[in-house]
Design an enzyme around this catalytic site. Structure first.
Site, short mmCIF file in Angstrom:
data_model
loop_
_atom_site.label_atom_id
_atom_site.label_comp_id
_atom_site.label_asym_id
_atom_site.label_seq_id
_atom_site.Cartn_x
_atom_site.Cartn_y
_atom_site.Cartn_z
N SER A 145 0.82 -1.17 -0.23
CA SER A 145 0.00 -0.17 0.05
C SER A 145 0.73 1.43 -0.02
O SER A 145 1.89 1.09 0.47
CB SER A 145 -0.89 -0.18 1.40
OG SER A 145 -1.39 1.29 1.44
N TYR A 158 -2.78 -1.64 10.28
CA TYR A 158 -2.80 -1.55 8.92
C TYR A 158 -1.40 -1.11 8.42
O TYR A 158 -0.62 -1.89 7.61
CB TYR A 158 -3.83 -0.88 8.30
CG TYR A 158 -3.97 -0.93 6.88
CD1 TYR A 158 -4.59 -2.12 6.11
CD2 TYR A 158 -3.72 0.02 5.84
CE1 TYR A 158 -4.47 -2.33 4.82
CE2 TYR A 158 -3.60 0.05 4.59
CZ TYR A 158 -4.14 -1.16 4.25
OH TYR A 158 -4.15 -1.31 2.53
C1 BGC Z 1 -6.33 1.44 1.66
C2 BGC Z 1 -7.15 2.46 1.11
C3 BGC Z 1 -7.01 3.92 1.14
C4 BGC Z 1 -5.77 3.94 0.33
C5 BGC Z 1 -5.01 5.62 0.41
C6 BGC Z 1 -5.08 2.00 0.96
O1 BGC Z 1 -4.06 1.12 1.45
O2 BGC Z 1 -6.55 0.40 1.23
O3 BGC Z 1 -8.59 2.50 1.80
O4 BGC Z 1 -7.90 4.68 0.41
O5 BGC Z 1 -4.49 3.27 1.02
O6 BGC Z 1 -4.92 6.01 1.57
#
Ligand code: BGC
Length: 261
Positions: A145, A158
């Site tokens: 991410s 996360y």
């Molecule tokens: C998340 C999203 C979020 C994006 C930017 C991703 O890793 O799953 O929910 O909108 O990051 O913040």
């Protein structure tokens, strides 16, 4: 399209939704054979299988919990049983939920870490063992991410999991580079998937998110899937240990846009 991907076998974890389904479908368009893993959404996985078959690939849906060794073993076994080989492994399964850190229970923490980080470790380990046993090269792709790099208050579990995926990917890439086993991450930004549908359906929230993206729009799952196809293909044969951000520029400090600061 990447000709050499035809007939190659991929496992995609969390293939029943969002980015996982888009990657599975793209692999179908590449005429690959795909094991579409799901945990609870059997219907979503069957839809992905149908999409792959319609695109010219082959597929099976397999239920498994990727945060367990048994779950991962099931995926390897089914890939071999149904398609006879393994070439590409995509650690896509992931989850997120919002909670202030002082209210985060150990259970909340473990749930996210188990799927997003331990699942990546177990899948990677199993794929590497298979590639080594069969003396073959292979490509492992982790869905990280932008939050492997950007801190994200109220999503500490996360962000911690994705930060872990980043150094895990780099470390393992170095460890197995001599064998020609490549391992890379993809770092999606704001992509419209079920994980964040509620947020992006709210016009106010959507506007806020778009203001944080230099390209000023939310991304499509197929745009992430294109990166996965490239990392799976021989066109990326000299690429290992990277995170390929697919984020419309979100990681570029957008608040400085226009010369502010
Ligand atoms: C998340 C999203 C979020 C994006 C930017 C991703 O890793 O799953 O929910 O909108 O990051 O913040």
């Amino acid at each position: 399209m990447y000709k050499e991907l035809e007939q190659k076998v991929a496992v995609v974890t969390g293939g029943s939704k969002g980015i996982g389904t888009a990657i599975s479908q793209r692999f179908g368009e590449e005429k690959m054979k795909v094991v579409v893993n799901y945990h609870s959404d059997e219907e979503g996985a069957q839809e992905a299988v149908k999409a792959i078959e319609e695109a010219g690939g082959q597929a099976i849906a397999v239920e498994a919990d990727v945060s367990t060794e048994e779950g991962i073993q099931t995926l390897i076994d089914k890939a071999i049983e149904s398609f006879g080989q393994l070439d590409v492994w995509v650690n896509n399964a992931g989850m997120e939920n919002q909670k202030s850190t002082h209210e985060l229970s150990l259970e909340d923490w473990e749930k996210v870490i188990n799927v997003n980080l331990t699942g990546v470790f177990l899948g990677t380990k199993a794929a590497i063992n298979y590639f080594k046993e069969h003396d073959q090269q292979g490509s492992i792709i982790n869905l990280s991410s932008v939050h492997e790099q950007i801190p994200w208050p109220t999503y500490a579990h996360y962000a911690a999991s994705k930060g872990g995926v980043k150094l895990f990917t780099q470390t393992v890439a170095m460890e197995y580079a001599p064998q020609g086993i490549r391992i890379n991450s993809i770092g999606p930004g704001a992509i419209r998937t079920p994980i964040n549908a509620e947020k992006f359906d709210d016009p106010k929230q959507k506007e806020i998110v778009e203001s944080m993206i230099p390209m000023a729009r939310i991304g499509k799952p197929s745009e992430v899937a294109a990166a996965a196809a490239w990392l799976a293909s021989d066109e990326s044969s000299y690429v290992t240990g990277i995170t390929l951000f697919v984020d419309g520029g979100m990681t570029l400090y957008p608040s400085f846009q226009g010369g502010k600061g």
